[in-house]
Design a protein around this motif. Structure first.
Motif, short mmCIF file in Angstrom:
data_model
loop_
_atom_site.label_atom_id
_atom_site.label_comp_id
_atom_site.label_asym_id
_atom_site.label_seq_id
_atom_site.Cartn_x
_atom_site.Cartn_y
_atom_site.Cartn_z
N GLN A 44 5.49 9.52 3.10
CA GLN A 44 5.78 8.31 2.31
C GLN A 44 5.19 8.42 0.91
O GLN A 44 5.80 7.97 -0.06
CB GLN A 44 5.24 7.06 3.01
CG GLN A 44 6.18 6.46 4.01
CD GLN A 44 7.51 6.01 3.39
OE1 GLN A 44 7.59 5.68 2.22
NE2 GLN A 44 8.56 6.04 4.19
N ALA A 45 3.99 9.02 0.82
CA ALA A 45 3.38 9.19 -0.50
C ALA A 45 4.30 10.05 -1.37
O ALA A 45 4.55 9.72 -2.55
CB ALA A 45 1.99 9.82 -0.37
N LEU A 46 4.83 11.13 -0.80
CA LEU A 46 5.76 12.01 -1.53
C LEU A 46 6.98 11.24 -2.01
O LEU A 46 7.38 11.33 -3.17
CB LEU A 46 6.23 13.15 -0.62
CG LEU A 46 5.52 14.49 -0.69
CD1 LEU A 46 6.24 15.48 0.21
CD2 LEU A 46 5.48 15.03 -2.13
N ILE A 47 7.57 10.48 -1.08
CA ILE A 47 8.77 9.70 -1.42
C ILE A 47 8.47 8.74 -2.58
O ILE A 47 9.31 8.51 -3.44
CB ILE A 47 9.28 8.91 -0.18
CG1 ILE A 47 9.81 9.89 0.87
CG2 ILE A 47 10.36 7.90 -0.55
CD1 ILE A 47 10.10 9.28 2.23
N GLN A 48 7.24 8.21 -2.61
CA GLN A 48 6.89 7.25 -3.66
C GLN A 48 6.42 7.96 -4.94
O GLN A 48 5.84 7.34 -5.84
CB GLN A 48 5.80 6.27 -3.19
CG GLN A 48 6.10 5.51 -1.90
CD GLN A 48 7.46 4.82 -1.92
OE1 GLN A 48 7.90 4.32 -2.96
NE2 GLN A 48 8.14 4.80 -0.78
N GLY A 49 6.58 9.28 -4.99
CA GLY A 49 6.30 10.01 -6.23
C GLY A 49 4.84 10.41 -6.40
O GLY A 49 4.40 10.72 -7.50
#
Ligand SMILES: Cc1cc2nc3c(=O)[nH]c(=O)nc-3n(C[C@H](O)[C@H](O)[C@H](O)COP(=O)(O)O)c2cc1C
Length: 328
Positions: free
Chosen positions: A263-268
């Motif tokens: 999720q952190a990756l998805i949120q940039g």
């Protein structure tokens, strides 16, 4: 070398996670309403090189078991419960390095006064304050403040996202770094041209104000979050610097960690950016056998009557004994 970070976990009440343990002859938790109890704990944690004390909180009572708050009251199951924010300055005054992860719900307080309270604590702790962002999970809390029930699960996170935008603006955008001059010669304490009004007109909150605190050491406190649902992890992936998880096995913890990192990756963000803290109850003693004996001794005092709402708003029975995993 990887470092393990350790947070202690407590709450400004008698029985935090283990209802009934207050009856143990060596238990002092019924002294939770004294400053000495908390300053002693803070000193102990600092001596033990803990990174932080994480303080849980609820703004309601467990009243679904038997459709009444009686069981919670009788067993001191997180009630009576005092405001955790009041403890922090006292504990900061007897420590130098210990951090404080303060749980505060954003569902019952406008972001403007809340942002000032956190800035105040950041000043008084000299940058050692963190905020565990919670939206609450008790309908009793909603009823206490004039609502029939809580907002729905995902709506609570939508409100939280907007709340975060407001507090970020107040903490980060209102005062420039060099706004405060403290210049006795010219008589200028603050340069007004460097203090900016925050104007927010959103779906849930409206603000038209200057933040009342001058910039504190961290400005935005360290942000903790503990949501485990898909929407909760999305929120954590966006905002959280530290995520607090409770997993009953390594496999479940591994899956949850991978999901939060995703999720952190998805949120940039970088996937390894959020620090993840897993809940464990640790019993220590000079030997393995003594530690187990201590655990068995504690267990006899537990009263497992507590009903806890889960993320879908339904209620499931949690036997607190099962939460007492032992690591030796
Ligand atoms: C380890 C842990 C500690 C938590 N501590 C609190 C707390 O002190 N106060 C609170 O209102 N919620 C607390 N929560 C609940 C979460 O903030 C969140 O409301 C709950 O997990 C439901 O969200 P979810 O459906 O996204 O998981 C905690 C959750 C976990 C896993």
């Amino acid at each position: 070398m990887k470092e393990i970070r350790l947070n202690a976990f407590d709450m400004n009440c008698v029985s935090h996670q283990a209802s009934g343990l207050w009856r143990h002859p060596r238990d002092r938790s019924d002294q939770y309403h004294t400053l000495q109890y908390w300053t002693d704990l803070a000193r102990t944690l600092e001596r033990g090189l803990f990174d932080a004390l994480f303080l849980a909180d609820v703004l309601g009572i467990y009243d679904v078991y038997g459709a009444s708050p009686d069981a919670a009251l009788r067993n001191a199951a997180q009630v009576p419960v005092n405001d955790p924010a009041m403890l922090v300055s006292a504990m900061a005054s007897v420590t130098r390095n210990l951090g404080f992860g303060l749980t505060a719900t954003l569902s019952y307080e406008h972001p403007f006064p809340f942002a000032r309270r956190m800035s105040t604590l950041d000043h008084l702790t000299q940058g050692r304050i963190g905020w565990n962002i919670v939206t609450g999970y008790l309908d009793s809390a909603a009823k206490s403040t004039g609502k029939a029930q809580q907002s729905s699960h995902d709506a609570r996170y939508d409100i939280a996202d907007e709340y975060m935008r407001v507090v970020y603006d107040l903490w980060e955008g209102s005062w420039e770094d060099d706004a405060v001059r403290r210049d006795r010669a010219s008589g200028v304490f603050t340069d007004p041209s460097k203090v900016h009004r925050i104007r927010h007109d959103g779906k849930y909150f409206t603000v038209d104000a200057i933040h009342l605190s001058e910039p504190s050491p961290q400005r935005t406190p360290v942000l903790f979050q503990a949501g485990a649902s898909r929407r909760g992890q999305q929120f954590a992936g966006t905002h959280a610097e530290c995520v607090f998880i409770a997993g009953p096995s390594k496999e479940i913890v591994r899956k949850t960690v991978a999901s939060i990192r995703g999720q952190a990756l998805i949120q940039g963000r970088r996937s390894d950016e959020p620090l993840i803290f897993s809940l464990l109850t640790i019993v220590t003693a000079p030997t393995h056998e003594e530690a187990w004996a201590k655990y068995e001794d504690y267990k006899q005092y537990i009263i497992p009557t507590i009903v806890w709402p889960d993320s879908r708003g339904t209620h499931r029975f949690k036997n607190v004994i099962h939460r007492m995993q032992t690591i030796l």
